[in-house]
Design an enzyme around this catalytic site. Structure first.
Site, PDB file in Angstrom:
ATOM      1  CE  LYS A   3      -3.946   1.885   2.625  1.00 15.99           C
ATOM      2  NZ  LYS A   3      -4.839   1.667   3.792  1.00 15.99           N
TER       3      LYS A   3
ATOM      4  CB  SER B  56      -8.136   3.517   2.752  1.00 22.08           C
ATOM      5  OG  SER B  56      -7.300   2.951   3.746  1.00 22.08           O
TER       6      SER B  56
ATOM      7  CB  SER C 246      -8.317   0.583   5.660  1.00 15.52           C
ATOM      8  OG  SER C 246      -9.081   1.734   5.504  1.00 15.52           O
TER       9      SER C 246
HETATM   10  N1  GLN Z   1     -13.052   3.793   6.313  1.00 14.70           N
HETATM   11  C1  GLN Z   1     -12.464   4.255   7.512  1.00 14.70           C
HETATM   12  C2  GLN Z   1     -12.149   5.721   7.397  1.00 14.70           C
HETATM   13  O1  GLN Z   1     -12.459   6.282   6.411  1.00 14.70           O
HETATM   14  C3  GLN Z   1     -11.272   3.449   7.843  1.00 14.70           C
HETATM   15  C4  GLN Z   1     -10.030   3.881   7.193  1.00 14.70           C
HETATM   16  C5  GLN Z   1      -8.856   3.032   7.531  1.00 14.70           C
HETATM   17  O2  GLN Z   1      -8.983   1.980   8.168  1.00 14.70           O
HETATM   18  N2  GLN Z   1      -7.687   3.515   7.117  1.00 14.70           N
HETATM   19  O3  GLN Z   1     -11.604   6.315   8.262  1.00 14.70           O
END
Ligand code: GLN
Length: 487
Positions: free
Chosen positions: A78, A153, A177
């Protein structure tokens, strides 16, 4: 069968028995990446570095010594994990031209195992989002159906593994994420216990919640990657000592006498009927193998989403203060004074979702609102932890859906942040409590898209979670995408 469809274990065997060479293997993956450019999983493909790394891996494989099963295995990382001399952007204009001068500990560890980096994977900007649409590189498409999101994400990481564009990938999980995109793409995603895997070199979003973890095709591969990445790192002050174990050992899928708690708050009206049916079917298969299922309750879970967004945004507002146009990152060249330089660089460098979080976080931390917002959220956080602790006195594992739905359509929630945030309803509490949780594919919804079941455990119970995951995999099998013509 295309070599890229194989698991790490299978591929490693082929490398060791010289049925395939590491360079040839890497080139196959690079070809697959080019053919599947429409998925948009990668933001940077490092062809030359990958071939060089594969050559070195081949030398290791040819030596007499015992090598890691990851030696010669192609991976994607990532793009919020620092890779020395390879651009690391966080999918943000702010870091579009940022090339780190050091590597994250986790990347160093994998390099030492001989794993081959194919490139850096697309994500929501600074890991804020649930669909990998908030990225300057364009949305990631779900490999099962290109009209749908891959989740986020870590959407690039999950789609790359599902579409055979990497044998495995690393993601980061602050509020879901790793697990949510793994669920949307039909692959395995593990969020380790907070502190088990080093965060040194992970570009911070919300430091008390962030964790790096593996995304893989199956459970055994996940265990194998954990063996390479878990463990104490003196460079990360939140990293813990003495908790890493051999995750491959006793990975037999035995679940007899396992006590599974099913929190009713995770089986609520937000859960789509067809997703619920797939989850219940997976649970039944565990029951038929000797596990006991009991309904339980975690009453404060209903406050997890607001508490998560207040805490994560507060931490983000502080972490992202470093992007000021001066030390590193994007700089507006026309500013006439220092205040303008800060203002314009941040205005132009950050996307709208990141700005929304910084504003929310700054507000929640400001004097006058701190007690009512940030501190209240911290109280909710500790109540949620206590509720999990009491549940783990009665149950070994808590099972729930990873998400209330299968993947949604591209653009569907883009202009409605609240709807987007509610997609995290079943994942964020785990981060607030610092617990490990895994998403395991367990079937498909009505629209033919994958469904993941989430298994949550006590701190450092990754081995148990992998074991239960193994049982589900044995009962239901892996979800595999048909390869495109000509691959
Ligand atoms: N979807 C969650 C957010 O927008 C989690 C993001 C993540 O785990 N990096 O914060």
């Amino acid at each position: 069968m295309s070599i890229c469809k194989k698991t790490i274990m299978e591929t490693s065997e082929l490398l060791r028995t010289k049925k395939i060479g590491a360079v040839e293997l890497t080139k196959e993956y690079l070809k697959n990446i080019r053919k599947n450019a429409d998925i948009n999983a990668y933001v940077t493909v490092c062809e030359n570095e990958a071939v060089n790394a594969a050559e070195s891996a081949q030398k290791l494989l040819d030596s007499e010594d015992e090598v890691s099963p990851l030696c010669g295995i192609p991976m994607g990382i990532k793009d919020n994990i620092c890779t020395k001399d390879i651009r690391t952007t966080c999918a943000s204009k702010m870091l579009e031209n940022f090339t780190p001068s050091y590597s994250a500990t986790i990347y160093n560890k994998l390099q030492r195992s001989g794993a081959v980096l194919l490139g850096k994977l697309n994500m929501d900007e600074f890991a804020m989002g649930s669909s990998t649409e908030y990225t300057i590189f364009g949305s990631v498409h779900n490999p099962w159906n290109g009209e749908y999101v891959a989740g986020g994400s870590s959407g690039g990481s999950a789609s790359a593994v599902a579409a055979n564009l990497a044998a495995f990938a690393l993601g980061s999980d602050t509020g879901g994420s790793i697990r949510q995109p793994a669920s949307f793409c039909g692959v395995v995603g593990l969020k380790p216990t907070y502190g088990l895997v080093s965060r040194f070199g992970l570009i911070a979003f919300a430091s008390s919640l962030d964790q790096i973890g593996p995304i893989s095709k199956d459970i055994t591969d996940c265990a194998l990657i954990m063996n390479a990445i878990a463990g104490h790192d003196p460079k990360d002050s939140t990293s813990v000592k003495g908790h890493a174990s051999d995750y491959l050992e006793d990975l037999d899928g035995k679940v007899d006498q396992l006590r599974i708690g099913l929190p009713m708050e995770f089986f609520d009206s937000a859960l789509d009927g067809d997703v619920g049916a797939v989850i219940r079917n997976a649970l039944k298969s565990l029951e038929s193998r000797g596990a006991t299922l009991s309904e339980c309750s975690l009453p404060s879970i209903k406050n997890a989403v607001p508490a998560y967004y207040l805490i994560s945004s507060s931490e983000a507002s502080s972490n992202l203060a470093r992007y000021d146009g001066i030390r590193f990152g994007y700089r507006n060249e026309n500013a006439k004074n220092i205040a303008d330089l800060y203002r314009l660089s941040r205005k132009e460098g950050f996307g709208s979702e990141v700005k929304r979080r910084i504003l929310l976080g700054t507000y929640a931390l400001s004097s006058g609102y701190q007690d009512e917002l940030y501190k209240k959220a911290l109280k909710v956080r500790s109540i949620i932890s206590q509720e999990f602790n009491s549940a783990f006195e009665k149950y070994d594992v808590i099972a729930a859906p990873t998400c209330p739905t299968t993947a949604f359509k591209l653009g569907e929630k883009l202009n409605d942040p609240l709807k987007m945030y509610l997609n995290d309803i079943y994942t964020v509490a785990v981060n607030l409590a610092g617990l490990p949780a895994i998403s395991v594919p367990c079937g498909k919804g009505k629209n033919g898209l994958p469904v993941g079941i989430q298994l949550i455990g006590k701190p450092f119970s990754e081995k148990l979670l992998l074991n239960v995951g193994k049982r589900i995999e044995k009962e239901i099998g892996r979800l595999e995408i048909e390869q495109k013509e000509g691959l």
